[in-house]
Write an enzyme that holds these catalytic residues in place. Structure first.
Site, PDB file in Angstrom:
ATOM      1  N   LYS A  21       0.837  -1.201   0.000  1.00  0.00           N
ATOM      2  CA  LYS A  21       0.000   0.000   0.000  1.00  0.00           C
ATOM      3  C   LYS A  21       0.875   1.255   0.000  1.00  0.00           C
ATOM      4  CE  LYS A  21      -3.840  -2.477   2.154  1.00  0.00           C
ATOM      5  NZ  LYS A  21      -4.552  -2.875   3.375  1.00  0.00           N
TER       6      LYS A  21
ATOM      7  N   GLN B 259      -4.912  -2.085   9.636  1.00  0.00           N
ATOM      8  CA  GLN B 259      -4.761  -3.389   8.989  1.00  0.00           C
ATOM      9  C   GLN B 259      -5.299  -4.492   9.903  1.00  0.00           C
ATOM     10  OE1 GLN B 259      -3.686  -3.717   5.811  1.00  0.00           O
ATOM     11  NE2 GLN B 259      -3.967  -5.927   5.858  1.00  0.00           N
TER      12      GLN B 259
ATOM     13  N   ASP C 223     -11.398   2.204   4.067  1.00  0.00           N
ATOM     14  CA  ASP C 223     -11.666   0.769   3.931  1.00  0.00           C
ATOM     15  C   ASP C 223     -13.162   0.505   3.738  1.00  0.00           C
ATOM     16  OD1 ASP C 223      -9.602  -1.108   3.928  1.00  0.00           O
ATOM     17  OD2 ASP C 223      -9.247  -0.913   6.086  1.00  0.00           O
TER      18      ASP C 223
END
Ligand code: GUN
Length: 290
Positions: A52, A96, A119
């Site tokens: 990322k 994460q 997200d």
């Protein structure tokens, strides 16, 4: 059979994003800024976050990774999230997953400001998605829809079977495929571990989206001739012949299924790179919204 090339599609998306970032910078504005919170030392999570970061650099975004040991307390992590929510220099951030077991993942997700939740995991974003209102759509379902769109795969009136009902993939992609959009307008069956007659059901699908997390679960008898198959599965298997020491195996028995498909997206180079590109799209959107 056409193998859906998520690597080249995602490259195209990154170029489109980079052009928009260049335009933003030309106005004197700062570029979009994505932050990632990484707790612990899980190898796969470290890899994902590193990718990322690399993606951000490629399109000209700023990025920050906040790394914490896996003994961080739940409250310390929630405090860190509150800081990120309040930090005007950051457009969006992700935590994460998975987080260590002593931290309640639901509390973490609920703590993220929905306007920075790139997200798309927060209830507000999921709710807006269900209602067809503007929202951050989580990256994997969004990547699947983008792949279908860019290959101009027809979905209207088709029977789409989604295998797996996770909050992150199966449930949102089932909603997106059933919506009155293009792609969309499919008749969707959301199947899972308790579904009866799974073989017959899958074999009736024009479009089969598989996110069940079981290696090579979908065998040739579960696939209709000419079906579109999207494999979201990614299980790491030790492989000494690879530099990394592992290879990814999908939820679909690739060798036996491939010749029955009209289009097939397989684990490596399929949905994975599209997921990463979707996170960049959401971060750009967060920047534009602010
Ligand atoms: N872990 C596996 N996939 C994801 C994802 O898309 N977002 C986050 N935050 N964690 C993940």
């Amino acid at each position: 059979m056409v193998l859906l090339d998520g690597t080249s599609c995602s490259e195209q998306i990154r170029q489109e994003i980079k052009a928009q970032v260049d335009a933003i910078k030309a106005t004197g504005d700062r570029p979009p800024h994505l932050a990632a919170v990484l707790v612990g030392s899980d190898g796969a999570s470290q890899n994902y976050v590193a990718m990322k970061e690399r993606d951000c650099a490629e399109v000209g975004f700023d990025s920050t990774v906040l790394r914490f040991k896996d003994d961080i307390t739940e409250q310390e992590l929630l405090d860190k999230i509150a800081e990120l929510n309040a930090d005007d220099s950051i457009d969006g951030f992700i935590v994460q997953l998975p987080v260590p077991k002593h931290i309640d993942e639901r509390k973490v997700i609920l703590a993220i400001d929905p306007n920075k939740d790139v997200d798309g995991f927060c209830p507000e974003n999921v709710g807006n998605l269900v209602l067809g209102l503007p929202s951050f759509v989580s990256a994997t379902p969004n990547g699947i829809m983008e792949l279908i769109r860019r290959y101009d795969i027809q979905t209207e009136g088709k029977h789409c079977v989604v295998l797996g009902r996770s909050n992150i993939v199966g449930t949102p992609v089932a909603i997106l495929m059933s919506r009155n959009t293009k792609p969309g307008n499919a008749t969707v069956t959301l199947a899972h571990s308790r579904t009866k007659n799974l073989q017959e059901l899958c074999a009736s699908a024009d479009i089969l989206i598989v996110a069940i997390g079981k290696m090579e679960f979908v065998t040739a008898d579960m696939v209709k001739q000419g079906a579109v198959v999207i494999d979201v599965g990614q299980t790491r298997v030790a492989d000494a012949s690879r530099k990394s020491g592992y290879r990814n195996v999908g939820d679909v028995d690739f060798e036996n299924v491939k010749d029955k498909c009209s289009f097939l997206s397989y684990t490596n180079g399929g949905v994975g790179p599209m997921t990463r590109a979707s996170l960049l799209q959401n971060t750009l959107k967060a920047h534009q919204r602010r």
